[in-house]
Design a protein around this motif. Structure first.
Motif, PDB file in Angstrom:
ATOM      1  N   LEU A   1     -58.376   1.378  17.224  1.00 38.77           N
ATOM      2  CA  LEU A   1     -57.599   0.179  16.816  1.00 38.77           C
ATOM      3  C   LEU A   1     -56.254  -0.030  17.177  1.00 38.77           C
ATOM      4  O   LEU A   1     -55.726  -1.113  17.519  1.00 38.77           O
ATOM      5  CB  LEU A   1     -57.476   0.354  15.212  1.00 38.77           C
ATOM      6  CG  LEU A   1     -58.687   0.304  14.489  1.00 38.77           C
ATOM      7  CD1 LEU A   1     -58.608   0.504  12.939  1.00 38.77           C
ATOM      8  CD2 LEU A   1     -59.476  -1.042  14.398  1.00 38.77           C
TER       9      LEU A   1
ATOM     10  N   SER B   1     -63.708  -4.115  13.896  1.00 39.63           N
ATOM     11  CA  SER B   1     -62.256  -3.913  13.724  1.00 39.63           C
ATOM     12  C   SER B   1     -61.508  -4.895  12.494  1.00 39.63           C
ATOM     13  O   SER B   1     -60.820  -4.634  11.870  1.00 39.63           O
ATOM     14  CB  SER B   1     -61.285  -4.096  15.048  1.00 39.63           C
ATOM     15  OG  SER B   1     -61.883  -2.911  16.137  1.00 39.63           O
TER      16      SER B   1
ATOM     17  N   LEU C   1     -59.605  -3.691   9.377  1.00 38.47           N
ATOM     18  CA  LEU C   1     -58.372  -4.014   9.103  1.00 38.47           C
ATOM     19  C   LEU C   1     -58.023  -4.869   7.865  1.00 38.47           C
ATOM     20  O   LEU C   1     -56.772  -4.495   7.107  1.00 38.47           O
ATOM     21  CB  LEU C   1     -57.847  -4.616  10.176  1.00 38.47           C
ATOM     22  CG  LEU C   1     -57.447  -3.825  11.597  1.00 38.47           C
ATOM     23  CD1 LEU C   1     -56.936  -4.646  12.703  1.00 38.47           C
ATOM     24  CD2 LEU C   1     -56.391  -2.601  11.368  1.00 38.47           C
ATOM     25  N   TRP C   2     -59.159  -5.685   7.624  1.00 39.72           N
ATOM     26  CA  TRP C   2     -58.692  -7.051   6.541  1.00 39.72           C
ATOM     27  C   TRP C   2     -59.692  -6.878   5.551  1.00 39.72           C
ATOM     28  O   TRP C   2     -59.622  -7.794   4.625  1.00 39.72           O
ATOM     29  CB  TRP C   2     -58.415  -8.218   7.208  1.00 39.72           C
ATOM     30  CG  TRP C   2     -57.279  -8.261   8.408  1.00 39.72           C
ATOM     31  CD1 TRP C   2     -57.742  -8.277   9.692  1.00 39.72           C
ATOM     32  CD2 TRP C   2     -56.133  -8.206   8.087  1.00 39.72           C
ATOM     33  NE1 TRP C   2     -56.446  -8.334  10.388  1.00 39.72           N
ATOM     34  CE2 TRP C   2     -55.619  -8.206   9.434  1.00 39.72           C
ATOM     35  CE3 TRP C   2     -55.397  -7.947   6.975  1.00 39.72           C
ATOM     36  CZ2 TRP C   2     -54.115  -8.269   9.688  1.00 39.72           C
ATOM     37  CZ3 TRP C   2     -54.003  -7.979   7.128  1.00 39.72           C
ATOM     38  CH2 TRP C   2     -53.391  -8.061   8.451  1.00 39.72           C
TER      39      TRP C   2
END
Length: 312
Positions: free
Chosen positions: A169, A265, A269-270
């Protein structure tokens, strides 16, 4: 209205009938007592008392008339209430129409502004170079540059180990930040359009229609650029929400040639699940028919190649 006319008709018939009954009663009374042989107060009182039945009838008719009047007033109130409701609905409809027209005017004005900002978007391909690339070509250049830079890392799989995942990341975010120039005015204009659709669209179930109109104006390069901006920037919550809520944007993302590890990814992340990548083009043939056709073509090509080699 029909009940009102029925009551008026009833009252007319009632009044007419009472008058006829009164005239008939007087005529019968006079006919039975005629000729009058003596005029006196006693006989006059007796004659007046003979109208007592008619007096009771008139009293009853008076009560009936009062009830009919009350009923008519109630019907008038119902009619007025119905007219008020229709007026209220018409005002609400006019208000919705006005609000929708105002929304559409703002939407298309901002869409025109977005296109203008896209045309004015520019980058310098090389530091110190005065030459600039504008619009879609600028985004295409950035995406091509990013794909080349990312290919040098040779990271083709999303790691399962947490430490390796963090390294992946970090490398991905650093590469995106080093290549993609943040075009604030361009992205903020698009975000404003999305906020307008989210907050002002009437009716509420019409959001997907305007998202579809907006998505139809975006090229694959724009979608990719916005995807990577939403991936690395905490400020672009609106973009990520649309990716989560809008089916048309999910369909566009599904047909983009984005690496699966980059999709993973984004999800890590979200915490937003993106649709799996699928072929942009569909075929009316079944998978079995496609497989059989490919085998037949490969066999024919192989036979043709063998014949060509023998002739040499």
């Amino acid at each position: 209205m029909d009940s009102k006319f029925s009551i008026i008709k009833f009252l007319r018939w009632t009044v007419g009938s009472v008058i006829l009954i009164f005239i008939a009663y007087v005529a019968i009374l006079i006919g039975t007592t005629w000729p009058i042989s003596e005029f006196s107060i006693t006989n006059a009182g007796t004659f007046g008392d003979s109208f007592g039945a008619l007096t009771s009838l008139f009293s009853g008719l008076g009560v009936a008339g009062l009830l009919a009047t009350i009923f008519l007033q109630r019907e008038e109130l119902k009619l007025n209430r119905r007219e008020l409701e229709e007026t209220r609905k018409e005002i609400q409809l006019q208000s919705q129409t006005f609000h929708r027209q105002r929304f559409e005017d703002a939407f298309y004005q901002m869409l025109a502004l977005y296109k203008e900002n896209l045309r004015e978007l520019s980058i310098r391909p090389h530091d110190g170079d005065s030459h600039r690339i504008f619009g879609i070509e600028a985004l295409r250049y950035l995406i091509t540059k990013f794909e080349k830079a990312w290919g040098k890392h040779k990271l083709h799989k999303f790691p399962a180990d947490e430490n390796e995942r963090n390294e992946y990341l970090y490398t991905l975010v650093s590469t995106i930040q080093s290549v993609f120039v943040r075009q604030t005015r361009y992205v903020e204009t698009l975000s404003s359009i999305l906020v307008l659709i989210q907050d002002e669209c009437v009716p509420r179930n019409g959001k997907e229609t305007y998202w579809r109109i907006l998505a139809s104006q975006l090229t694959a390069y724009e979608i990719k650029y916005l995807f990577y901006q939403a991936l690395i920037s905490p400020d672009y919550t609106t973009l990520r929400n649309v990716m989560l809520q809008s089916q048309v944007f999910q369909d566009r993302l599904a047909t983009l040639n984005l690496p699966d590890p980059h999709r993973n990814s984004f999800e890590v992340l979200w915490n937003i699940s993106l649709p799996k990548r699928r072929n942009q083009f569909t075929s009316p043939l079944s998978s079995a028919q496609i497989k059989a056709a490919r085998k037949s073509i490969q066999k024919r090509q192989k036979e043709a190649s063998t014949i060509a080699q023998r002739t040499k």
